[in-house]
Design an enzyme around this catalytic site. Structure first.
Site, PDB file in Angstrom:
ATOM      1  N   GLU A   1       0.841  -1.198   0.000  1.00 42.52           N
ATOM      2  CA  GLU A   1       0.000   0.000   0.000  1.00 42.52           C
ATOM      3  C   GLU A   1       0.875   1.248   0.000  1.00 42.52           C
ATOM      4  O   GLU A   1       0.592   2.231   0.692  1.00 42.52           O
ATOM      5  CB  GLU A   1      -0.944   0.028   1.210  1.00 42.52           C
ATOM      6  N   CYS A  32     -11.264   2.291   6.019  1.00 42.38           N
ATOM      7  CA  CYS A  32     -10.568   3.482   6.523  1.00 42.38           C
ATOM      8  C   CYS A  32     -10.913   4.726   5.704  1.00 42.38           C
ATOM      9  O   CYS A  32     -10.987   5.836   6.246  1.00 42.38           O
ATOM     10  CB  CYS A  32      -9.067   3.259   6.526  1.00 42.38           C
TER      11      CYS A  32
END
Ligand SMILES: [Zn+2]
Length: 638
Positions: free
Chosen positions: A310, A394
């Site tokens: 990520e 998130c």
């Protein structure tokens, strides 16, 4: 010795109103659709009920459930910001309910984490590297500070102070404390906010400790892994670069690892440079900023190319179709640049902030306000679509809290200064030299670059009005009360701002025109994936092609003439389409596959046929029929 204190002070979002224009409807949608949607999702997935501490969960739990407390925490923050500008009894009741639940989940020693209270109490504070306990604490603290500022109620803030006190008693260099810090930075910047809300220097000292201790030897993540009976060399991410803990922050020369972690950490680094007047931290932030924006950032302000971590990979490794570019990472990039901007008002930081805001951030949310991108690639073959929720959700509450406090990015004040960083229809109220001043912006920005600013002041005031001159703007005009200004004493341009120093009177009007031609953009020759390709921009917006506007054509086969694009493309405003957008219409060519049936290779170049093109703002894609999308088109000719 020169100070590293910030010279600018952001004007709080509560002093800004948006009216009509580009942002007001988006903030209204955030309030009426997105924030309630996220609440219902948090509730139906057990994230709010978890604070009742009566859930059951298999062991070991999936990692995403370990940090689930952060989602309601970010929701409280978003909802509190919304309440601060738009009182709403129903939303206030939801906020109060969630706040009460959080408070009741607190343990007698101050500890506050649902997973490690219910499911794995024996593992409390035993895997800081992977398990996000301090990260969740950070988001709860940010939520509590926002809640206190919006409601004036101290109950949630007091609970989080008790938790922060517990954390302070647990971590540090003093004998008997663990010398740990979180694998996912976040608590550092939250503690600075808690310090400002409470004036308790203990929290600033703890934030400073977390930043200074990170990456030192002997390495804490090695020590705690051995204490768990694990071999530190078996760390799944292989390197502590993943969490920016490979070396101490002041020794870091490249932006590495997980992109959100890097940006949250660097936001705290910028905060502490100011709070502690620490030039070594400011130098660190500036060094890493230069590396990021010249080597590792997408045109959209997306960052973090790879899914695997990520995060960041190699310099110039910026593939468009497989770009990860998490929405949270772009949000954190905006936060970091906003912090750096306050040191001396350098427009380069506002340029990144604006680029990220209008492109890689805004793409994260649908025009209906209830669907979200986690990843924001710059091209798609047609399979990437926004979703109502995620296993790891998130991004949605991060988008909601950013929109709900958006006004806070627009203005700053200095000793005798008003800074206008961003342009949008609306008003701002601020203090200059202890006296109140108002600004009213009238503009269609970003659809054109005309901005009228009207000054409001009780009596004549001398101050400098700093108007951002975006890096994309090559020609501009400015007048005050109808009088055209050019390089006279009142007007200087420096570091990306036009500075107007004069005595301002009630009703003075500044007319500022930033010319907004269509621009053709190339990538650095080292960006292998983008060679021979160009993109279109206008003003702060990056444009893209979408499949639904080009039926029957594979977008990857489209080429435009980069040397003639500003002539071949016209701006056309479509008030009804995509929430009201300016589209670019023009001509290109598309490779024709006629004659290639049953032929894989041949010694003749394929033919091209002319095609009409429509480019839309990148943020608006995937709001109509699902299909392909592409920012970077082939460049025709040499
Ligand atoms: Zn995210």
């Amino acid at each position: 010795m020169p100070t590293t204190k910030r010279q600018l002070e952001p004007v709080p979002f509560t002093h800004i109103t948006f009216a009509d224009g580009f942002w007001a409807p988006r903030l209204e949608l955030n309030r009426t659709v997105t924030i309630p949607h996220i609440y219902r999702q948090c509730e139906s997935t057990g994230r709010i009920g978890a604070f009742d501490l009566n859930f059951e969960r298999p062991m070991p739990s999936p990692i995403v459930l370990i940090f689930q407390d952060s989602d309601p925490a970010k929701w409280i923050e978003a909802a509190s910001y919304s309440l601060a500008t738009h009182p709403d009894p129903e939303l206030a009741a939801w906020v109060d309910l969630v706040a009460e639940k959080i408070i009741h989940a607190q343990q007698p020693d101050g500890y506050l984490n649902t997973h490690f209270t219910v499911t794995q109490p024996e593992m409390r504070w035993r895997n800081l590297r992977d398990w996000h306990e301090l990260y969740c604490a950070g988001h709860l603290i940010e939520g509590a500070v926002a809640h206190y500022q919006a409601t004036g109620q101290r109950k949630l803030l007091d609970a989080l102070c008790r938790y922060a006190d517990h954390i302070d008693a647990t971590f540090g260099r003093e004998p008997g404390k663990k010398r740990g810090y979180c694998g996912h930075p976040e608590i550092e910047l939250a503690l600075v906010k808690l310090y400002h809300a409470t004036q308790n220097p203990r929290y600033l000292k703890l934030a400073t400790y977390f930043i200074d201790e990170r990456g030192r030897q002997p390495h804490y993540f090695d020590i705690e892994a051995r204490e768990r009976g694990e071999d530190p060399a078996q760390f799944w991410a292989k390197s502590y670069e993943y969490c920016q803990a490979h070396v101490p922050i002041r020794e870091q020369t490249q932006v590495v690892g997980h992109a959100v972690r890097a940006m949250y950490l660097l936001s705290a680094v910028a905060d502490l440079a100011h709070e502690n007047d620490d030039p070594t931290l400011l130098e660190t932030a500036e060094r890493l900023w230069r590396h990021l924006v010249t080597r590792r950032m997408y045109l959209t302000g997306g960052i973090g190319a790879a899914r695997q971590n990520e995060g960041f990979t190699q310099d110039y490794d910026l593939p468009d179709e497989s770009a990860y570019a998490e929405t949270c990472a772009t949000i954190a990039l905006i936060q970091w640049n906003h912090r750096l901007l306050q040191f001396s008002g350098e427009g380069k930081y506002a340029d990144i902030m604006e680029r990220a805001l209008f492109n890689g951030f805004l793409s994260g949310i649908s025009l209906d306000g209830a669907h979200f991108f986690y990843e924001n690639p710059l091209a798609s073959a047609g399979h990437h679509h926004r979703q109502g929720w995620f296993t790891c959700p998130c991004c949605p509450p991060n988008i909601a809290r950013t929109l709900a406090s958006l006004g806070g990015y627009f203005y700053s004040t200095g000793p005798n200064d008003i800074w206008v960083h961003l342009y949008a229809q609306g008003t701002a109220k601020m203090q200059v030299n202890g006296r109140e001043a108002h600004l009213r912006q009238t503009t269609n920005y970003p659809w054109d670059g005309d901005v009228e600013l009207q000054v409001g002041t009780d009596s004549p005031q001398r101050f400098t009005l700093h108007l951002r001159l975006p890096a994309w703007c090559e020609r501009w005009h400015i007048s005050v009360n109808g009088e055209q200004l050019s390089g006279n004493n009142e007007l200087s341009t420096e570091s990306g701002y036009i500075h107007l120093t004069r005595e301002w009177n009630q009703g003075d009007v500044v007319n500022y025109r930033m010319e907004m031609p269509i621009r053709v953009i190339w990538a650095h020759p080292a960006v292998r994936d983008l060679q021979g390709r160009v993109a279109l921009e206008r003003g702060p917006l990056v444009y893209c092609l979408e499949g639904t506007d080009h039926p029957g054509t594979i977008l990857d086969r489209i080429a435009i003439d980069p040397h003639n694009a500003s002539n071949e493309f016209q701006v056309e405003h479509d008030e009804m389409g995509l929430g009201g957008v300016s589209v670019l219409r023009g001509k290109g060519t598309a490779v024709d596959e006629n004659g290639w049936e049953d032929t894989l290779y041949r010694n003749q170049q394929p033919l091209s046929k002319p095609i009409d093109l429509t480019a839309i703002p990148y943020y608006a894609w995937d709001n109509r029929a699902p299909g392909q999308m592409r920012i970077w088109m082939q460049a025709r000719g040499g």
